[in-house]
Design a protein around this motif. Structure first.
Motif, PDB file in Angstrom:
ATOM      1  N   GLU A  32       1.526  -1.288   0.388  1.00 53.23           N
ATOM      2  CA  GLU A  32      -0.260  -0.146   0.463  1.00 53.23           C
ATOM      3  C   GLU A  32       0.722   0.979  -0.058  1.00 53.23           C
ATOM      4  OE1 GLU A  32      -3.933   1.619   2.324  1.00 53.23           O
ATOM      5  OE2 GLU A  32      -2.515   0.311   3.108  1.00 53.23           O
ATOM      6  N   GLY A  33       0.909   1.882  -1.371  1.00 57.11           N
ATOM      7  CA  GLY A  33       2.583   2.794  -1.347  1.00 57.11           C
ATOM      8  C   GLY A  33       3.619   2.212  -1.716  1.00 57.11           C
ATOM      9  N   ASN A  34       4.332   2.840  -0.291  1.00 54.49           N
ATOM     10  CA  ASN A  34       5.465   2.061  -0.113  1.00 54.49           C
ATOM     11  C   ASN A  34       6.115   0.883   1.070  1.00 54.49           C
ATOM     12  OD1 ASN A  34       6.597   3.693  -1.961  1.00 54.49           O
ATOM     13  ND2 ASN A  34       7.165   4.658  -1.011  1.00 54.49           N
ATOM     14  N   GLU A  35       4.360   0.949   1.911  1.00 54.14           N
ATOM     15  CA  GLU A  35       4.203   0.579   3.325  1.00 54.14           C
ATOM     16  C   GLU A  35       3.784  -1.170   2.057  1.00 54.14           C
ATOM     17  OE1 GLU A  35       1.791  -0.023   7.157  1.00 54.14           O
ATOM     18  OE2 GLU A  35       1.878   1.612   5.550  1.00 54.14           O
ATOM     19  N   ARG A  36       5.388  -2.102   3.092  1.00 56.17           N
ATOM     20  CA  ARG A  36       4.280  -4.094   2.003  1.00 56.17           C
ATOM     21  C   ARG A  36       3.326  -4.392   3.562  1.00 56.17           C
ATOM     22  NH1 ARG A  36       5.705  -8.910   4.392  1.00 56.17           N
ATOM     23  NH2 ARG A  36       5.842 -10.701   2.888  1.00 56.17           N
ATOM     24  N   LEU A  37       2.875  -4.910   3.194  1.00 57.91           N
ATOM     25  CA  LEU A  37       1.163  -5.430   3.874  1.00 57.91           C
ATOM     26  C   LEU A  37       1.576  -6.568   4.573  1.00 57.91           C
ATOM     27  CD1 LEU A  37      -1.568  -3.994   2.020  1.00 57.91           C
ATOM     28  CD2 LEU A  37      -0.753  -2.930   3.981  1.00 57.91           C
ATOM     29  N   ASN A  38       1.067  -7.140   5.326  1.00 60.94           N
ATOM     30  CA  ASN A  38       1.714  -8.729   6.094  1.00 60.94           C
ATOM     31  C   ASN A  38      -0.255  -9.471   5.009  1.00 60.94           C
ATOM     32  OD1 ASN A  38       1.486 -10.828   7.061  1.00 60.94           O
ATOM     33  ND2 ASN A  38       2.633  -9.765   8.901  1.00 60.94           N
ATOM     34  N   SER A  39       0.044 -10.061   4.444  1.00 62.29           N
ATOM     35  CA  SER A  39      -0.981 -10.604   4.285  1.00 62.29           C
ATOM     36  C   SER A  39      -1.726 -11.468   5.570  1.00 62.29           C
ATOM     37  CB  SER A  39      -0.822 -12.042   3.386  1.00 62.29           C
ATOM     38  OG  SER A  39      -0.226 -12.404   3.091  1.00 62.29           O
ATOM     39  N   ASN A  40      -0.929 -12.192   6.202  1.00 62.19           N
ATOM     40  CA  ASN A  40      -1.283 -12.556   7.769  1.00 62.19           C
ATOM     41  C   ASN A  40      -2.133 -11.582   8.111  1.00 62.19           C
ATOM     42  OD1 ASN A  40      -0.667 -15.042   7.042  1.00 62.19           O
ATOM     43  ND2 ASN A  40       1.451 -14.741   7.754  1.00 62.19           N
ATOM     44  N   ASP A  41      -2.862 -10.477   8.388  1.00 63.35           N
ATOM     45  CA  ASP A  41      -2.788  -9.806   9.298  1.00 63.35           C
ATOM     46  C   ASP A  41      -4.913  -9.572   8.280  1.00 63.35           C
ATOM     47  OD1 ASP A  41      -1.529  -9.249  10.819  1.00 63.35           O
ATOM     48  OD2 ASP A  41      -0.558  -7.349  10.185  1.00 63.35           O
ATOM     49  N   PHE A  42      -4.671  -9.670   7.268  1.00 66.71           N
ATOM     50  CA  PHE A  42      -5.504  -9.720   5.956  1.00 66.71           C
ATOM     51  C   PHE A  42      -6.564 -11.003   5.715  1.00 66.71           C
ATOM     52  CE2 PHE A  42      -4.355  -5.877   5.689  1.00 66.71           C
ATOM     53  CZ  PHE A  42      -4.516  -5.153   5.851  1.00 66.71           C
ATOM     54  N   GLN A  43      -8.285 -10.668   5.780  1.00 68.55           N
ATOM     55  CA  GLN A  43      -8.755 -12.102   5.374  1.00 68.55           C
ATOM     56  C   GLN A  43      -9.798 -11.363   3.875  1.00 68.55           C
ATOM     57  OE1 GLN A  43      -9.640 -15.020   6.076  1.00 68.55           O
ATOM     58  NE2 GLN A  43     -11.399 -14.676   4.548  1.00 68.55           N
ATOM     59  N   LEU A  44      -9.148 -12.404   3.122  1.00 69.90           N
ATOM     60  CA  LEU A  44      -9.387 -12.026   1.709  1.00 69.90           C
ATOM     61  C   LEU A  44     -10.953 -12.313   1.432  1.00 69.90           C
ATOM     62  CD1 LEU A  44      -9.472  -9.968  -1.235  1.00 69.90           C
ATOM     63  CD2 LEU A  44      -8.565 -12.619  -2.393  1.00 69.90           C
ATOM     64  N   ASN A  45     -12.063 -11.179   0.973  1.00 75.20           N
ATOM     65  CA  ASN A  45     -13.537 -11.966   0.740  1.00 75.20           C
ATOM     66  C   ASN A  45     -13.789 -12.085  -0.453  1.00 75.20           C
ATOM     67  OD1 ASN A  45     -14.553 -13.002   3.900  1.00 75.20           O
ATOM     68  ND2 ASN A  45     -13.612 -10.767   3.804  1.00 75.20           N
ATOM     69  N   ILE A  46     -14.183 -13.310  -1.359  1.00 80.04           N
ATOM     70  CA  ILE A  46     -13.989 -12.999  -2.664  1.00 80.04           C
ATOM     71  C   ILE A  46     -15.731 -13.051  -2.733  1.00 80.04           C
ATOM     72  CG2 ILE A  46     -13.875 -13.539  -4.464  1.00 80.04           C
ATOM     73  CD1 ILE A  46     -11.077 -14.866  -4.298  1.00 80.04           C
ATOM     74  N   MET A  47     -16.279 -12.323  -3.260  1.00 78.19           N
ATOM     75  CA  MET A  47     -18.330 -11.807  -3.350  1.00 78.19           C
ATOM     76  C   MET A  47     -18.004 -11.618  -5.561  1.00 78.19           C
ATOM     77  SD  MET A  47     -19.314 -10.072  -0.897  1.00 78.19           S
ATOM     78  CE  MET A  47     -20.895 -10.087  -0.659  1.00 78.19           C
ATOM     79  N   SER A  48     -18.269 -13.046  -5.941  1.00 76.43           N
ATOM     80  CA  SER A  48     -18.189 -12.666  -7.376  1.00 76.43           C
ATOM     81  C   SER A  48     -19.570 -13.406  -8.326  1.00 76.43           C
ATOM     82  CB  SER A  48     -16.948 -13.759  -8.335  1.00 76.43           C
ATOM     83  OG  SER A  48     -17.603 -13.988  -9.752  1.00 76.43           O
TER      84      SER A  48
END
Length: 297
Positions: A35-51
């Motif tokens: 996010e910009g120059n900041e690396r995101l830790n994917s373990n901190d997020f839950q990806l919810n997909i709605m297709s």
């Protein structure tokens, strides 16, 4: 870059590489996300997909009634009343055994052990299906509840295939007000940070911002950041509508001459094929445009 509401304008087929990248970053943890120059830790997020696209049946948070009930039962087991109920059931088993002894051994009567399965069979569920927007909000709320230890990121694919225009406006309002982050792949003009694809190149406001200093240097008048922001919005709109064809730039397409000059410079600097319609443009600005297009700046 992930914004509060990130719009990927177009059909999911145009963003298939991006969809794959997002899934790899959050689900399989195989790529970095920033996010910009900041690396995101994917373990901190839950990806919810709605297709809502038949071409991309990637949904992972519809049909989650079973998860809701399991979570509900788990919370119920923590209730003091539940504990008292189980203890009372055990007391009742002893009472049944006493009565059984009283009646004798010809017929053995017993009360089965209490089980969660028994409780589930006697609990009914009723979901509010009043309208599609309400259902959508319920799904978002449920996903957050089931993953309340993480930041929830929602990827919506082609919501225009499911909601009508009135509902899409309500959906847009909800996305802007909700605290969660959303990535929306859509042909509908949602608000939010727009991203478009032109000849396999992703263009957004962040990319355009990289040309600010060059435009400040080239301008024949004093730079106005507000007008530059307006021009970036015009750019996203007109380039998106060009369908990768030659872009005809005309003063009548925008509401102000200075904004038109910003737009012209952005198109030129990003190497979008274009042609200028000089109708209504003052001579001094025609000379400036010619200087830019001939590389004499």
């Amino acid at each position: 870059m992930i914004d509060k509401v990130t719009i990927l304008k177009g059909k999911p087929e145009e963003w298939k590489d991006c969809i794959h990248y997002i899934r790899e970053a959050f689900l399989n943890k195989k790529v970095d996300l920033r996010e910009g120059n900041e690396r995101l830790n994917s373990n901190d997020f839950q990806l919810n997909i709605m297709s809502y696209s038949d071409s991309f049946p990637l949904t992972n948070i519809f049909n989650n009634e079973k998860q809701l009930l399991e979570s509900f039962y788990s919370y119920m087991e923590l209730s003091p009343i539940y504990k008292q109920f189980v203890e009372s059931w055990e007391d009742l088993q002893e009472e049944v055994q006493f009565l059984n002894d009283t009646f004798g051994n010809e017929i053995k009567i017993q009360l089965n052990d209490f089980s969660k399965k028994m409780m589930k069979k006697n609990i009914s569920t009723e979901f509010n299906h009043s309208d599609r927007i309400t259902e959508f909000k319920q799904t978002i709320k449920l996903a957050k509840h089931l993953n309340n230890d993480k930041k929830n990121l929602f990827l919506l694919i082609s919501p225009e295939n499911h909601f009508d225009l009135r509902e899409l406006e309500k959906l847009d309002q909800f996305l802007q007000a909700a605290p969660e982050q959303f990535i929306v792949i859509t042909t509908h003009p949602f608000r939010g940070m727009s991203n478009i694809v032109f000849k396999e190149k992703v263009i957004n406001h962040v990319v355009l911002e990289n040309y600010r200093s060059t435009i400040q240097e080239w301008l024949p008048f004093i730079f106005d950041p507000d007008e530059f922001d307006v021009a970036k919005k015009w750019y996203i709109d007109v380039v998106d509508k060009s369908d990768e064809n030659l872009l005809i730039l005309s003063l009548s397409s925008v509401d102000k001459l200075t904004v038109f000059i910003y737009l012209f410079l952005l198109v030129h600097l990003t190497h979008i094929p274009y042609k200028v319609d000089y109708t209504g443009i003052p001579d001094e600005f025609i000379k400036f445009i010619d200087t830019i297009t001939t590389g004499r700046v």
